[in-house]
Design an enzyme around this catalytic site. Sequence first.
Site: not given
Length: 397
Positions: A63, A234
Amino acid sequence: MQTRRYPTTMYLSAAEMIRLVQRKGLSACIAGVADRIEREFLRWNAFDKVARVACHSDLGVIELMPIADAARFAFKYVNGHPGNHRHGLPTVMAFGVLADVDTGAPRLLSELTLTTAIRTAAMSALAARRLARPGSLRMALIGNGAQSEFQALAFRDLVGIRELALFDTDAAASAKLAANLRGRGLEVHLCVGTAEAARGADIVTTATADKTRAAILTPPMIEPGMHINAIGGDCPGKTELHQGVLEGASVFVEFEPQSRIEGEIQQMPADFPVTEIWQVLAGHRPGRVDASQVTVFDSVGFALEDFAALAFMADTAAELGLGEIIELVPQATDPKDLFGLLQEKRQPRAHQRCAAGSEPASLTVVDLRPRPVDRSLETGIAAGAPGLLADDQRRPR
């Protein structure tokens, strides 16, 4: 004639970050990052905010988390690969950058693996101060990997937790956590399951790593007045709470557009009501309203927290004289003639220490993730930090 200013970049390696935390103290770093996060959240509307960009694979996720205000841009690179321990690698590895908005010049390049553990714990405790019942003393900690010590110490120092009930499907992880917390002012109980750990808890923290839809906490485990600090879910397809837990609670998130994709609320309808935590910190919306209310902090990790953590670590490094100055950007006599740099015969520059009076040091391999080189460091950082060089880096954020 205009004076040309070449950009300088401060570099905080993993080794330098360890030294920083050793000298500042882990508790002081957690408290300082929590204060900085709150300060930045109170400037919520000053930031250009987007959900993080993610590249998913069968084995994990990588990410990028960008954010900027009018003066500074920040980003974090972070991965989450739960099977990395089989290759001798941490589950989570991260680094980040602070840059000038006006010029784009990078001013700080920093490790963020250790820093992310600190900022995640700081954010959890900051939210709990507004959402948990006053006087909360007992916390269940479900998932006892690399994040767990930081969570335990943050809740001890910032919330007042004095008793911990531990459970992990890996009994060795719980034993590791209990050993690292021995003598740190916390009464620790090892439990045989989630239900036993949650029983009688004021706060339940879930910090598991598996990339799967799980229901670690179910409605029968929830007691009136509980606060749930859910930090393991998450990314898309990864949850920890049964849908019924969310239906019976007041739910708080960091950045709603991101949490709808990645958080516990990904399993809820698009109109399921949530409150962004900045609104509570700013006094625009209520947090806990009564002693029997069940609250959930559906935390996925947000770039503004990393912005705050990078700023705190940069200030602390300057205060302590830590870090190195590196030439991250080529320094050309004519900035329009980048090709000309390849025609020059140049001697490689030594990397300069930021500390006044210290000797320049040559560096060929950058150190952006902590390594268990010196076993003596694994027992603690300064007077409070266990396990910062442990191999068990299992908590993706």
